[in-house]
Scaffold this motif. Sequence first.
Motif, PDB file in Angstrom:
ATOM      1  N   LYS A  55       0.862  -1.171   0.000  1.00 25.43           N
ATOM      2  CA  LYS A  55       0.000   0.000   0.000  1.00 25.43           C
ATOM      3  C   LYS A  55       0.897   1.219   0.000  1.00 25.43           C
ATOM      4  O   LYS A  55       1.843   1.293   0.779  1.00 25.43           O
ATOM      5  CB  LYS A  55      -0.905   0.012   1.220  1.00 25.43           C
ATOM      6  CG  LYS A  55      -1.900  -1.109   1.241  1.00 25.43           C
ATOM      7  CD  LYS A  55      -2.728  -1.074   2.511  1.00 25.43           C
ATOM      8  CE  LYS A  55      -3.645  -2.263   2.594  1.00 25.43           C
ATOM      9  NZ  LYS A  55      -4.402  -2.271   3.853  1.00 25.43           N
ATOM     10  N   ARG A  56       0.614   2.160  -0.877  1.00 27.11           N
ATOM     11  CA  ARG A  56       1.439   3.368  -0.988  1.00 27.11           C
ATOM     12  C   ARG A  56       0.551   4.601  -1.028  1.00 27.11           C
ATOM     13  O   ARG A  56      -0.537   4.577  -1.584  1.00 27.11           O
ATOM     14  CB  ARG A  56       2.262   3.363  -2.288  1.00 27.11           C
ATOM     15  CG  ARG A  56       3.116   2.130  -2.532  1.00 27.11           C
ATOM     16  CD  ARG A  56       4.323   2.102  -1.606  1.00 27.11           C
ATOM     17  NE  ARG A  56       5.179   0.975  -1.913  1.00 27.11           N
ATOM     18  CZ  ARG A  56       6.270   1.043  -2.665  1.00 27.11           C
ATOM     19  NH1 ARG A  56       6.632   2.177  -3.197  1.00 27.11           N
ATOM     20  NH2 ARG A  56       6.991  -0.036  -2.870  1.00 27.11           N
ATOM     21  N   CYS A  57       1.044   5.664  -0.466  1.00 28.24           N
ATOM     22  CA  CYS A  57       0.434   6.981  -0.612  1.00 28.24           C
ATOM     23  C   CYS A  57       1.389   7.776  -1.489  1.00 28.24           C
ATOM     24  O   CYS A  57       2.582   7.906  -1.154  1.00 28.24           O
ATOM     25  CB  CYS A  57       0.251   7.657   0.743  1.00 28.24           C
ATOM     26  SG  CYS A  57      -0.498   9.295   0.600  1.00 28.24           S
ATOM     27  N   VAL A  58       0.901   8.267  -2.647  1.00 25.59           N
ATOM     28  CA  VAL A  58       1.786   8.920  -3.602  1.00 25.59           C
ATOM     29  C   VAL A  58       1.195  10.237  -4.105  1.00 25.59           C
ATOM     30  O   VAL A  58      -0.007  10.469  -4.040  1.00 25.59           O
ATOM     31  CB  VAL A  58       2.071   8.001  -4.823  1.00 25.59           C
ATOM     32  CG1 VAL A  58       2.736   6.706  -4.397  1.00 25.59           C
ATOM     33  CG2 VAL A  58       0.822   7.724  -5.623  1.00 25.59           C
ATOM     34  N   LYS A  59       2.094  11.069  -4.637  1.00 25.61           N
ATOM     35  CA  LYS A  59       1.704  12.271  -5.371  1.00 25.61           C
ATOM     36  C   LYS A  59       2.243  12.095  -6.789  1.00 25.61           C
ATOM     37  O   LYS A  59       3.461  11.967  -6.986  1.00 25.61           O
ATOM     38  CB  LYS A  59       2.282  13.531  -4.737  1.00 25.61           C
ATOM     39  CG  LYS A  59       1.845  14.780  -5.470  1.00 25.61           C
ATOM     40  CD  LYS A  59       2.274  16.037  -4.763  1.00 25.61           C
ATOM     41  CE  LYS A  59       1.728  17.233  -5.538  1.00 25.61           C
ATOM     42  NZ  LYS A  59       2.070  18.478  -4.881  1.00 25.61           N
ATOM     43  N   ILE A  60       1.348  12.069  -7.758  1.00 22.21           N
ATOM     44  CA  ILE A  60       1.713  11.810  -9.149  1.00 22.21           C
ATOM     45  C   ILE A  60       2.462  13.008  -9.717  1.00 22.21           C
ATOM     46  O   ILE A  60       2.017  14.150  -9.599  1.00 22.21           O
ATOM     47  CB  ILE A  60       0.465  11.534 -10.021  1.00 22.21           C
ATOM     48  CG1 ILE A  60      -0.472  10.517  -9.362  1.00 22.21           C
ATOM     49  CG2 ILE A  60       0.869  11.119 -11.428  1.00 22.21           C
ATOM     50  CD1 ILE A  60       0.079   9.151  -9.189  1.00 22.21           C
ATOM     51  N   ILE A  61       3.589  12.740 -10.367  1.00 21.57           N
ATOM     52  CA  ILE A  61       4.401  13.789 -10.976  1.00 21.57           C
ATOM     53  C   ILE A  61       4.249  13.776 -12.496  1.00 21.57           C
ATOM     54  O   ILE A  61       4.103  14.813 -13.127  1.00 21.57           O
ATOM     55  CB  ILE A  61       5.890  13.618 -10.593  1.00 21.57           C
ATOM     56  CG1 ILE A  61       6.034  13.749  -9.069  1.00 21.57           C
ATOM     57  CG2 ILE A  61       6.772  14.613 -11.331  1.00 21.57           C
ATOM     58  CD1 ILE A  61       7.391  13.330  -8.539  1.00 21.57           C
ATOM     59  N   GLU A  62       4.275  12.573 -13.077  1.00 25.50           N
ATOM     60  CA  GLU A  62       4.231  12.442 -14.538  1.00 25.50           C
ATOM     61  C   GLU A  62       3.636  11.085 -14.904  1.00 25.50           C
ATOM     62  O   GLU A  62       3.913  10.085 -14.245  1.00 25.50           O
ATOM     63  CB  GLU A  62       5.652  12.547 -15.088  1.00 25.50           C
ATOM     64  CG  GLU A  62       5.787  12.444 -16.573  1.00 25.50           C
ATOM     65  CD  GLU A  62       7.255  12.546 -17.010  1.00 25.50           C
ATOM     66  OE1 GLU A  62       7.583  11.926 -18.020  1.00 25.50           O
ATOM     67  OE2 GLU A  62       8.037  13.227 -16.327  1.00 25.50           O
ATOM     68  N   VAL A  63       2.808  11.065 -15.957  1.00 29.34           N
ATOM     69  CA  VAL A  63       2.210   9.821 -16.430  1.00 29.34           C
ATOM     70  C   VAL A  63       2.593   9.633 -17.893  1.00 29.34           C
ATOM     71  O   VAL A  63       2.435  10.536 -18.705  1.00 29.34           O
ATOM     72  CB  VAL A  63       0.668   9.850 -16.303  1.00 29.34           C
ATOM     73  CG1 VAL A  63       0.057   8.549 -16.817  1.00 29.34           C
ATOM     74  CG2 VAL A  63       0.249  10.096 -14.858  1.00 29.34           C
ATOM     75  N   SER A  64       3.129   8.443 -18.219  1.00 31.09           N
ATOM     76  CA  SER A  64       3.439   8.109 -19.610  1.00 31.09           C
ATOM     77  C   SER A  64       2.515   6.982 -20.054  1.00 31.09           C
ATOM     78  O   SER A  64       1.573   6.634 -19.353  1.00 31.09           O
ATOM     79  CB  SER A  64       4.917   7.715 -19.751  1.00 31.09           C
ATOM     80  OG  SER A  64       5.168   6.506 -19.068  1.00 31.09           O
ATOM     81  N   SER A  65       2.797   6.374 -21.172  1.00 26.68           N
ATOM     82  CA  SER A  65       1.896   5.352 -21.703  1.00 26.68           C
ATOM     83  C   SER A  65       1.799   4.111 -20.827  1.00 26.68           C
ATOM     84  O   SER A  65       0.724   3.543 -20.673  1.00 26.68           O
ATOM     85  CB  SER A  65       2.310   4.970 -23.121  1.00 26.68           C
ATOM     86  OG  SER A  65       3.617   4.443 -23.112  1.00 26.68           O
ATOM     87  N   GLU A  66       2.904   3.677 -20.224  1.00 28.10           N
ATOM     88  CA  GLU A  66       2.900   2.439 -19.439  1.00 28.10           C
ATOM     89  C   GLU A  66       3.322   2.618 -17.984  1.00 28.10           C
ATOM     90  O   GLU A  66       3.133   1.725 -17.176  1.00 28.10           O
ATOM     91  CB  GLU A  66       3.819   1.407 -20.094  1.00 28.10           C
ATOM     92  CG  GLU A  66       3.369   1.004 -21.481  1.00 28.10           C
ATOM     93  CD  GLU A  66       4.353   0.066 -22.171  1.00 28.10           C
ATOM     94  OE1 GLU A  66       5.361  -0.312 -21.537  1.00 28.10           O
ATOM     95  OE2 GLU A  66       4.100  -0.265 -23.326  1.00 28.10           O
ATOM     96  N   LYS A  67       3.918   3.754 -17.654  1.00 29.02           N
ATOM     97  CA  LYS A  67       4.469   3.982 -16.313  1.00 29.02           C
ATOM     98  C   LYS A  67       4.072   5.348 -15.811  1.00 29.02           C
ATOM     99  O   LYS A  67       3.602   6.196 -16.561  1.00 29.02           O
ATOM    100  CB  LYS A  67       6.001   3.887 -16.351  1.00 29.02           C
ATOM    101  CG  LYS A  67       6.521   2.547 -16.802  1.00 29.02           C
ATOM    102  CD  LYS A  67       8.028   2.544 -16.863  1.00 29.02           C
ATOM    103  CE  LYS A  67       8.503   1.181 -17.362  1.00 29.02           C
ATOM    104  NZ  LYS A  67       9.953   1.083 -17.387  1.00 29.02           N
ATOM    105  N   PHE A  68       4.290   5.559 -14.514  1.00 29.66           N
ATOM    106  CA  PHE A  68       4.129   6.901 -13.970  1.00 29.66           C
ATOM    107  C   PHE A  68       5.162   7.138 -12.878  1.00 29.66           C
ATOM    108  O   PHE A  68       5.599   6.214 -12.200  1.00 29.66           O
ATOM    109  CB  PHE A  68       2.702   7.161 -13.469  1.00 29.66           C
ATOM    110  CG  PHE A  68       2.260   6.331 -12.302  1.00 29.66           C
ATOM    111  CD1 PHE A  68       2.316   6.837 -11.011  1.00 29.66           C
ATOM    112  CD2 PHE A  68       1.769   5.057 -12.486  1.00 29.66           C
ATOM    113  CE1 PHE A  68       1.894   6.081  -9.929  1.00 29.66           C
ATOM    114  CE2 PHE A  68       1.333   4.289 -11.407  1.00 29.66           C
ATOM    115  CZ  PHE A  68       1.398   4.806 -10.131  1.00 29.66           C
ATOM    116  N   LEU A  69       5.558   8.392 -12.762  1.00 33.51           N
ATOM    117  CA  LEU A  69       6.519   8.825 -11.753  1.00 33.51           C
ATOM    118  C   LEU A  69       5.728   9.499 -10.646  1.00 33.51           C
ATOM    119  O   LEU A  69       4.832  10.311 -10.908  1.00 33.51           O
ATOM    120  CB  LEU A  69       7.516   9.813 -12.360  1.00 33.51           C
ATOM    121  CG  LEU A  69       8.558  10.408 -11.419  1.00 33.51           C
ATOM    122  CD1 LEU A  69       9.512   9.325 -10.914  1.00 33.51           C
ATOM    123  CD2 LEU A  69       9.343  11.507 -12.117  1.00 33.51           C
TER     124      LEU A  69
END
Length: 100
Positions: A55-69
């Motif tokens: 389980k993770r709590c995250v803040k999305i920085i960037e979304v690409s076609s298959e991955k996200f940072l």
Amino acid sequence: MHTTFRLGNREFDRLAFLFKEQKGVDIVKVQLINAMQRKQLVNLMYISKSGEISKRCVKIIEVSSEKFLAYCFVKRDKRTFIIDNVLAAIPIIRRENEII
């Protein structure tokens, strides 16, 4: 730090899966993009390449076609996640008068 979040009922999950398959829409990716645009934190249930569920709590920085940072508050660092490995993504809704 353990994060608790609610998953939808099985019927909803099944319907969401069917909608995704029929319409070709990646529901998780849309949720991640919306959360990034709204600057919302997201609770994730994620399965690693080795099969470990976390389980993770995250803040999305960037979304690409298959991955996200995203910045991961559990690991306290930026991490790259594979979108297909996200089991659940629940945006955290904050009230405007809430103090962080």
